[in-house]
Scaffold this active site. Structure first.
Site, short mmCIF file in Angstrom:
data_model
loop_
_atom_site.label_atom_id
_atom_site.label_comp_id
_atom_site.label_asym_id
_atom_site.label_seq_id
_atom_site.Cartn_x
_atom_site.Cartn_y
_atom_site.Cartn_z
N GLY A 11 65.77 67.44 61.11
CA GLY A 11 64.58 68.07 60.53
C GLY A 11 63.41 67.11 60.59
N SER A 67 67.54 61.54 62.34
CA SER A 67 66.63 61.68 63.49
C SER A 67 66.03 63.07 63.43
CB SER A 67 67.41 61.51 64.79
OG SER A 67 68.22 62.66 64.99
N LYS A 68 65.22 63.37 64.44
CA LYS A 68 64.55 64.67 64.47
C LYS A 68 65.54 65.83 64.39
CE LYS A 68 60.64 63.19 67.18
NZ LYS A 68 60.45 62.84 68.57
N ARG A 69 66.75 65.58 64.87
CA ARG A 69 67.76 66.65 64.83
C ARG A 69 68.00 67.14 63.40
NH1 ARG A 69 72.45 65.14 65.17
NH2 ARG A 69 72.07 62.91 65.34
#
Ligand code: GLU
Length: 333
Positions: free
Chosen positions: A253, A249-251
């Site tokens: 990167g 996920s965006k976590r």
């Protein structure tokens, strides 16, 4: 072989979607089959024109050209669900007429409240089927009175087997499948109805998608059978996880395909890297051009284990491609 990539244009194309598109494209190209792009924009409140344009642009950047779909030809026009409402209504009404679906007059607030209560009491939050037994005449009368209703599928007794090409057979007990909604009370179709109607109409032979859809597949198989049709073959791709084992996920990167283009990654490297997320040619070859991928790709060699995203590998791979490219190609890129 007829396969499709069916993104919902509610945001940019992320790497999971790009991997699904790539595997479908490789299958079609390997087999001499047809690759379809279908825009699943039935959720009007979340779908946008910008997202559609961005998905098309990213697919083109990756070189995943489609044989049927937006901005191309095909015998199943339109390739956008908002233009196909009549087909969904027709299928839903056929199921209603044949007694395989029923009108549900429960209001969304009531359903939410019952669900909450069930969860608090440790019971299943599935719809309790209370409208299933309303006699048809009574239901018609309520409809004439102007009471809003949704159309639900009458899940039959028994069990449903998903013969997954990657995981083998998975059996679902029908008692664990909710009488799911086909048409909402504003007559818009749900994903499960629209996807089955479209895959049937577009004669899709293989549905290859992320394993987050696995729980939808038995519902879709039940719908195919209710429509007197045979289901296509299914393959659910393993999820992509970060190095911490959690879903990417965006976590972790950047996950938007567009960002990789902006950062200077070459599409050749991206394709090669994405292909190895869950598939391998022979457990050792890493650098493969498009032709090698097409010739070597098969569903049998897709793993059912989560695929781990490795930034260092992507950087290394991009460097390999940069070193091997001619100056002209590098300037173009
Ligand atoms: N529109 C769905 C999604 O974006 C895809 C469904 C499917 O492939 O069946 O998740």
């Amino acid at each position: 072989m007829r396969v499709r990539f069916a993104p919902s244009p509610t945001g940019y194309l992320h790497v999971g979607g790009a991997r699904t598109a790539l595997f479908n494209w490789l299958l079609a190209r390997n087999d001499g089959g047809v690759f379809i792009l279908r825009i699943e924009d039935t959720d009007i409140s979340r779908s946008t024109e910008e997202a559609i344009e961005a998905i098309i642009e990213d697919m083109r950047w990756l070189g995943l050209e489609w044989d049927e779909g937006p901005e191309t030809d095909g015998d199943h026009w339109p390739y956008r669900q908002t233009g196909r409402a009549a087909l969904y209504l027709k299928a839903a009404h056929r199921l209603l007429d044949e007694g395989k679906a029923y009108r549900c007059f429960c209001l969304p607030e009531e359903l939410a409240e019952r669900r909450e209560r069930a969860v608090a009491e440790g019971r299943s939050p599935m719809y309790d089927r209370r409208c299933r037994d309303i006699p048809v005449d009574e239901a018609r009368r309520m409809e004439r009175e102007g009471r809003p209703f949704a159309l639900r599928f009458k899940v039959p007794e028994g069990e449903t087997v998903v013969g997954d090409l990657i995981r083998g057979e998975i059996t679902f007990l029908n008692t664990e499948i909710e009488d799911f909604v086909l048409l909402r009370n504003d007559a818009t179709p749900t994903y499960n109805l629209a996807v089955v109607v479209d895959d049937l109409d577009m004669q899709v032979s293989h549905v290859v998608r992320g394993d987050d859809h696995l729980s939808n597949t038995p519902k879709q198989i039940l719908l195919y059978h209710a429509l007197d049709a045979e289901e296509p073959a299914f393959a659910h791709l393993p999820m992509i996880v970060g190095e911490d084992g959690k879903p990417l996920s965006k976590r972790h990167g950047d996950v938007a395909v567009g960002r990789f283009r902006e950062m200077g990654f070459l599409p050749e490297a991206r394709i090669n890297f994405l292909a190895l997320l869950g598939w391998s040619l022979d457990d050792s070859t890493t650098i493969m051009d498009r032709e090698t991928l097409i010739a070597g790709f098969s569903i049998e060699r897709v793993s059912s284990k989560p695929a781990v995203w490795d930034d260092d590998k992507l950087l290394w791979m991009n460097a390999q491609y940069i070193m091997s490219l001619s100056d002209e190609r590098l300037v173009q890129a």
